[in-house]
Motif scaffolding. Structure first.
Motif, PDB file in Angstrom:
ATOM      1  N   UNK A 157       0.805  -1.217   0.000  1.00  0.00           N
ATOM      2  CA  UNK A 157       0.000   0.000   0.000  1.00  0.00           C
ATOM      3  C   UNK A 157       0.842   1.273   0.000  1.00  0.00           C
ATOM      4  N   UNK A 158       0.678   2.042  -1.072  1.00  0.00           N
ATOM      5  CA  UNK A 158       1.313   3.353  -1.218  1.00  0.00           C
ATOM      6  C   UNK A 158       2.834   3.294  -1.058  1.00  0.00           C
ATOM      7  N   UNK A 159       3.416   2.132  -1.316  1.00  0.00           N
ATOM      8  CA  UNK A 159       4.866   1.933  -1.174  1.00  0.00           C
ATOM      9  C   UNK A 159       5.499   2.036  -2.558  1.00  0.00           C
ATOM     10  N   UNK A 160       6.069   3.179  -2.858  1.00  0.00           N
ATOM     11  CA  UNK A 160       6.599   3.433  -4.189  1.00  0.00           C
ATOM     12  C   UNK A 160       7.869   2.642  -4.466  1.00  0.00           C
ATOM     13  N   UNK A 188      -9.479   3.838   4.469  1.00  0.00           N
ATOM     14  CA  UNK A 188      -8.448   4.406   5.342  1.00  0.00           C
ATOM     15  C   UNK A 188      -8.397   5.931   5.271  1.00  0.00           C
ATOM     16  N   UNK A 189      -8.823   6.506   4.150  1.00  0.00           N
ATOM     17  CA  UNK A 189      -8.861   7.955   4.016  1.00  0.00           C
ATOM     18  C   UNK A 189      -7.532   8.602   3.692  1.00  0.00           C
ATOM     19  N   UNK A 190      -6.464   7.803   3.484  1.00  0.00           N
ATOM     20  CA  UNK A 190      -5.170   8.400   3.146  1.00  0.00           C
ATOM     21  C   UNK A 190      -5.076   8.642   1.643  1.00  0.00           C
ATOM     22  N   UNK A 191      -4.042   9.362   1.221  1.00  0.00           N
ATOM     23  CA  UNK A 191      -3.946   9.872  -0.148  1.00  0.00           C
ATOM     24  C   UNK A 191      -2.759   9.239  -0.860  1.00  0.00           C
ATOM     25  N   UNK A 192      -2.960   8.882  -2.124  1.00  0.00           N
ATOM     26  CA  UNK A 192      -1.919   8.271  -2.933  1.00  0.00           C
ATOM     27  C   UNK A 192      -0.731   9.222  -3.100  1.00  0.00           C
ATOM     28  N   UNK A 193       0.461   8.652  -3.218  1.00  0.00           N
ATOM     29  CA  UNK A 193       1.668   9.429  -3.543  1.00  0.00           C
ATOM     30  C   UNK A 193       1.687   9.627  -5.057  1.00  0.00           C
ATOM     31  N   UNK A 194       0.858  10.550  -5.525  1.00  0.00           N
ATOM     32  CA  UNK A 194       0.600  10.670  -6.962  1.00  0.00           C
ATOM     33  C   UNK A 194       1.825  11.094  -7.756  1.00  0.00           C
ATOM     34  N   UNK A 195       2.604  12.013  -7.236  1.00  0.00           N
ATOM     35  CA  UNK A 195       3.764  12.478  -7.995  1.00  0.00           C
ATOM     36  C   UNK A 195       4.712  11.326  -8.309  1.00  0.00           C
ATOM     37  N   UNK A 196       4.905  10.429  -7.352  1.00  0.00           N
ATOM     38  CA  UNK A 196       5.783   9.283  -7.580  1.00  0.00           C
ATOM     39  C   UNK A 196       5.140   8.263  -8.527  1.00  0.00           C
ATOM     40  N   UNK A 197       3.827   8.067  -8.412  1.00  0.00           N
ATOM     41  CA  UNK A 197       3.145   7.153  -9.333  1.00  0.00           C
ATOM     42  C   UNK A 197       3.337   7.611 -10.767  1.00  0.00           C
TER      43      UNK A 197
END
Length: 408
Positions: free
Chosen positions: A163-166, A192-201
């Motif tokens: 999860x969200x681990x780039x 969970x309500x947390x936000x994706x690390x979009x810039x890294x994706x």
């Protein structure tokens, strides 16, 4: 001579597995039912003749009951009627449908947009159309069921990353080279309500020439200074290739949408089965979405009120003994035990608070939770009282068990 009629002495045999399954769900506190509301979906609802403060709705900006939205929708009904009469590629496209898609593209800053009947159908349709047996999909382990089902339907190879681990994502891309692939993630994770690390994706997708796709169902109208979503939240210049979202949450209407390059939208119109073979949504539904988006764009104070409520409510929860921090409208309070979370939810209902208990398979076993969702129209007094009540009830249960109670 006529054929003999075959009979089974146990006439209920074929239903046994269904009955047994339902009984097992009840015994393990995983059985689900529906609560019938007798009012509009708003900050307060009527349930069984009682007024409850609604803290489980995805209508984050309270648009489904907004007077301006309702008036505009009624006017469109008078002009266009209540049904579309066909699929989008036959008779089901009106000028209202095209108006909404143009507005969505403007809203998300893309070349074009396409509306689907639901967010589920959008995810299933887009992923299964873009990917096939010769592709690899890299999917976050906490992605929504509609993403998971779209991946499965595509028949592509599915690689799930932590999860969200780039770092894990990139390691798995290197270990699974492909000529055609997709990285897909929720923008705001629904439980969970947390936000994706979009810039890294986006960065990783560009590096390895993969498509990037995010599901902004719970981000649209919620995060970013003006509620425009994840790109605005991170102040990014580069957008993901595919932005999917829903019209049924902060926008308060119905349907899903996809935004991106015009060539993508044209491809989906011609190849996406969940789009092609569905009767289109009614002009009335399109109209309610149009007016809600216009209000978001023209009245940013609505989004600001929601974001202020999120900060204030988390502060009140902390003051009540529950650790909380969220940048989205989703605030989970993990109880752990399925039976206990049902008991707590029931007690909250009895005290006038509509807060749902979320259990397996929506979340992992042993991570049952209260899922609190806020609206822009909740008052500070209501939120403070809610946080204090949750704290009192949860801490009461905490006093008789060793289980962990916290927000994620």
């Amino acid at each position: 001579m006529g054929a003999e009629k075959i009979t089974n002495t146990n006439t209920n045999f074929k239903w046994n597995f269904i009955e047994n399954t339902l009984e097992n769900l009840k015994e393990t506190n995983l059985y689900r039912g529906m609560n019938e509301l007798n009012s509009a979906q708003s900050a307060h609802v009527n349930f069984q003749g009682k007024d409850l403060l609604m803290l489980a709705s995805n209508s984050y900006l309270d648009m489904s009951n907004d007077p301006q939205v309702k008036i505009y929708t009624k006017n469109i009904i008078d002009e266009y009627g209540v049904g579309s009469g066909g699929s989008r590629l036959t008779t089901g496209t009106t000028s209202i449908h095209k108006q909404l898609e143009s507005l969505l593209a403007k809203f998300k800053g893309t070349e074009a947009a396409l509306v689907y009947n639901t967010g589920y159908m959008a995810n299933v349709g887009v992923i299964s159309t873009l990917c096939s047996k010769d592709a690899i999909i890299f999917s976050d382990e906490l992605n929504h069921a509609s993403i998971i089902d779209g991946c499965r339907l595509s028949q592509a190879k599915i690689v799930v990353y932590r999860h969200n681990d780039m770092n894990d994502l990139e390691d798995k891309i290197i270990a699974n080279p492909c000529s055609r692939g997709l990285i897909v993630s929720d923008a705001v994770f629904s439980m969970d309500g947390d936000i994706v690390n979009l810039s890294r994706v986006v960065e990783i997708a560009e590096k390895y020439e993969l498509f990037s796709m995010i599901d902004e169902a719970h981000a649209t109208g919620v995060i970013g200074e003006r509620g425009l979503g994840t790109v605005e939240h991170y102040h990014m210049d580069k957008k993901p290739d595919i932005t999917m979202g829903t019209l049924s949450k902060a926008i308060g209407s119905e349907g899903g949408f996809v935004c991106g390059k015009e060539i993508l939208i044209e491809y989906l119109k011609n190849k996406s089965r969940s789009f092609i073979f569905s009767t289109s949504l009614s002009p009335a539904v399109m109209a309610s979405s149009i007016k809600a988006i216009e209000l978001i764009l023209n009245e940013p104070q609505r989004v600001q009120a929601l974001q202020g409520n999120i900060q204030y409510f988390c502060q009140c929860l902390r003051e009540s003994g529950i650790e909380a921090d969220s940048k989205s409208s989703i605030i989970p309070i993990v109880i752990g035990n399925e039976k206990k979370v049902m008991e707590i939810s029931k007690e909250l209902f009895e005290q006038g608070y509509y807060i749902s208990a979320i259990r397996y398979p929506t979340v992992k076993k042993g991570s049952a939770r209260l899922r609190v969702t806020l609206m822009s129209t909740h008052t500070k007094e209501e939120l403070k009282r809610t946080a204090q009540t949750i704290g009192n009830i949860v801490n009461k249960y905490k006093g008789v068990t060793n289980e962990l109670y916290s927000t994620i």
